[in-house]
Scaffold this active site. Structure first.
Site, PDB file in Angstrom:
ATOM      1  N   LYS A 188       0.843  -1.207   0.000  1.00 32.79           N
ATOM      2  CA  LYS A 188       0.000   0.000   0.000  1.00 32.79           C
ATOM      3  C   LYS A 188       0.878   1.257   0.000  1.00 32.79           C
ATOM      4  CE  LYS A 188      -0.278  -0.289   5.023  1.00 32.79           C
ATOM      5  NZ  LYS A 188      -1.016  -0.885   6.146  1.00 32.79           N
ATOM      6  N   TYR A 197      16.573  30.108   7.169  1.00 27.50           N
ATOM      7  CA  TYR A 197      15.452  30.870   7.745  1.00 27.50           C
ATOM      8  C   TYR A 197      15.540  30.930   9.265  1.00 27.50           C
ATOM      9  CZ  TYR A 197      13.063  30.416   3.225  1.00 27.50           C
ATOM     10  OH  TYR A 197      12.723  30.481   1.908  1.00 27.50           O
TER      11      TYR A 197
HETATM   12  C1  LIG Z   1      -0.244  -1.851   6.712  1.00 26.41           C
HETATM   13  C2  LIG Z   1      -0.832  -3.125   7.149  1.00 26.41           C
HETATM   14  C3  LIG Z   1      -0.026  -4.247   7.378  1.00 26.41           C
HETATM   15  C4  LIG Z   1       1.485  -4.209   7.331  1.00 26.41           C
HETATM   16  O1  LIG Z   1       1.973  -3.708   8.526  1.00 26.41           O
HETATM   17  P1  LIG Z   1       3.569  -3.647   8.835  1.00 26.41           P
HETATM   18  O2  LIG Z   1       3.610  -3.282  10.266  1.00 26.41           O
HETATM   19  O3  LIG Z   1       4.128  -2.598   7.963  1.00 26.41           O
HETATM   20  O4  LIG Z   1       4.117  -4.983   8.577  1.00 26.41           O
HETATM   21  C5  LIG Z   1      -0.664  -5.435   7.693  1.00 26.41           C
HETATM   22  N1  LIG Z   1      -2.006  -5.504   7.790  1.00 26.41           N
HETATM   23  C6  LIG Z   1      -2.809  -4.440   7.589  1.00 26.41           C
HETATM   24  C7  LIG Z   1      -4.273  -4.586   7.716  1.00 26.41           C
HETATM   25  C8  LIG Z   1      -2.256  -3.212   7.278  1.00 26.41           C
HETATM   26  O5  LIG Z   1      -3.049  -2.153   7.097  1.00 26.41           O
END
Ligand SMILES: *Cc1c(COP(=O)(O)O)cnc(C)c1O
Length: 399
Positions: A59, A291
């Site tokens: 994702k 800045y």
């Molecule tokens: C993002 C996500 C994961 C992966 O999590 P990590 O801690 O990055 O391994 C797994 N399951 C769901 C439902 C997620 O949203």
């Protein structure tokens, strides 16, 4: 002499005018190491039972690494499914030619979105009878079964069927003839906390809740249904969390979410953040930099101006707190990080020149800077660091 040379050059037409022809390493870029991803997936899989599969979570454009590149190498390393957050992310992977099962981890709740998901061969996460009904109708319309995963809430209070009502609802769901339950899953809220192996921790309680539920609905990991609970942290805790699939993100990208690191595991960071030195100047003692003048030189100082800033995704609140690597040496960043540029104190270095490449994240020799370091410095988590990098940074894939 130089001016003469410039004037003599006649073939100016050979220089590109289109954006696509610009060297991606012209300013600042993210180097994505496919090989590291593949090795990490292989290593993580070696911790699983033979019958347990690995879903690569890609994702947010593969945690900023480029979802397509990550997917390809994760599959090479043995991932059998992919997880995305949104419909668009799923469609994009399908159009790029990915054939493995893809689960959408976010919620789709309209008939339209569920139809689009179905037509792209994406599996939605279903958290209510209402959505089950929509999916069943879609399946009926096309004369097939709509593949999906059911989610139960065991402690996140985010998506998922209410744990206490699920047993009863599952009976009803089983009567829907045009859906195919490919998976049943839940999500851990605190697996990365230090107490997760303590029997009374919320992580263990979530696991027990999930196991009890599976027993009540008479589904176990020997069935064809994918049963999954663990994210990276849960997966690295122990096999009790594995069931017959795990969903890994962070660890696949090369970072352990657990404070206590498994010594048999050597995860390799898949992301290097690199930048070119755009300018070099020398300032006297007592001169302010950037800045707000928050940094004033305490001696004659040589500064490198780097072409990267908070508009690229480097958190501004890391101003003055990070270092940059060049040829196995660390140099401190000084003054406020600006939108597009930042300054680094390179006093004493004669090797760094305009056009030199410096490393903000990654390693060189025995020096390493990790998103975990940045996360600590900016009071956030490495996940947020990784997915804040903007599209302005080209992703350059290396093997
Ligand atoms: C993002 C996500 C994961 C992966 O999590 P990590 O801690 O990055 O391994 C797994 N399951 C769901 C439902 C997620 O949203």
């Amino acid at each position: 002499m130089q001016i003469r040379q410039t004037n003599q050059e006649s073939n100016f037409d050979k220089y590109p005018t289109f954006e696509k022809d610009i060297d991606p390493k012209q300013r600042a870029w993210i180097e994505v190491r496919g090989n590291a991803l593949e090795i990490n997936v292989r290593q993580l899989r070696s911790k699983l039972r033979k019958s347990c599969q690995l879903m690569a979570v890609v994702k947010a454009d593969g945690y900023g690494h480029d979802a397509k590149v990550v997917s390809d190498y994760a599959i090479k390393g043995g991932a059998s499914q992919l997880g995305v957050a949104t419909l668009q992310e799923g469609i994009r992977l399908r159009s790029s030619g990915i054939k493995k099962p893809i689960l959408i981890l976010g919620n789709l709740y309209t008939k339209r979105d569920l139809i689009i998901s179905f037509r792209n061969d994406l599996m939605p996460t279903i958290s209510s009878i209402r959505e089950c009904l929509i999916c069943n109708n879609i399946g009926k319309h096309f004369g097939v079964k709509f593949s999906l995963h059911l989610k139960v809430d065991t402690g996140m209070s985010r998506l998922g069927f209410d744990c206490n009502k699920f047993v009863q609802q599952f009976e009803k769901i089983k009567s829907f003839e045009n859906i195919s339950i490919e998976g049943i899953y839940s999500h851990l809220s605190s697996a990365d906390e230090d107490n997760s192996l303590d029997p009374k921790s919320s992580t263990q309680l979530q696991r027990l809740k999930f196991q009890k539920l599976l027993k009540q609905i008479q589904v176990d990991r020997n069935d064809n249904i994918k049963i999954h609970l663990a994210n990276s942290a849960g997966m690295l805790l122990n096999k009790d969390f594995h069931f017959n699939m795990v969903r890994v993100g962070l660890s696949m990208y090369g970072y352990s979410p657990l404070a206590k690191i498994d010594k048999n595991l050597s995860l390799k960071p898949a992301l290097f953040l690199k930048v070119k030195v755009a300018f070099i100047r020398i300032i006297d003692k007592g001169v302010s930099v950037s800045y707000g003048g928050n940094f004033v030189s305490s001696r004659k100082t040589k500064l490198a101006v780097l072409s990267i800033g908070y508009a690229d995704g480097v958190p501004r609140n890391l101003s003055g707190k990070i270092q940059v690597i060049h040829n196995d040496k660390l140099y401190p960043q000084v003054g406020s990080i600006t939108m597009d540029q930042m300054m680094v104190d390179i006093t004493g270095s004669t090797e760094i020149k305009i056009g030199s490449t410096m490393i903000l994240l990654g390693s060189d020799g025995d020096k390493t800077i990790s998103p975990l370091d940045w996360a600590r410095g900016s009071n956030t988590i490495p996940w947020e660091i990784l997915c804040s990098f903007k599209n302005r940074l080209p992703r350059v894939q290396v093997d």
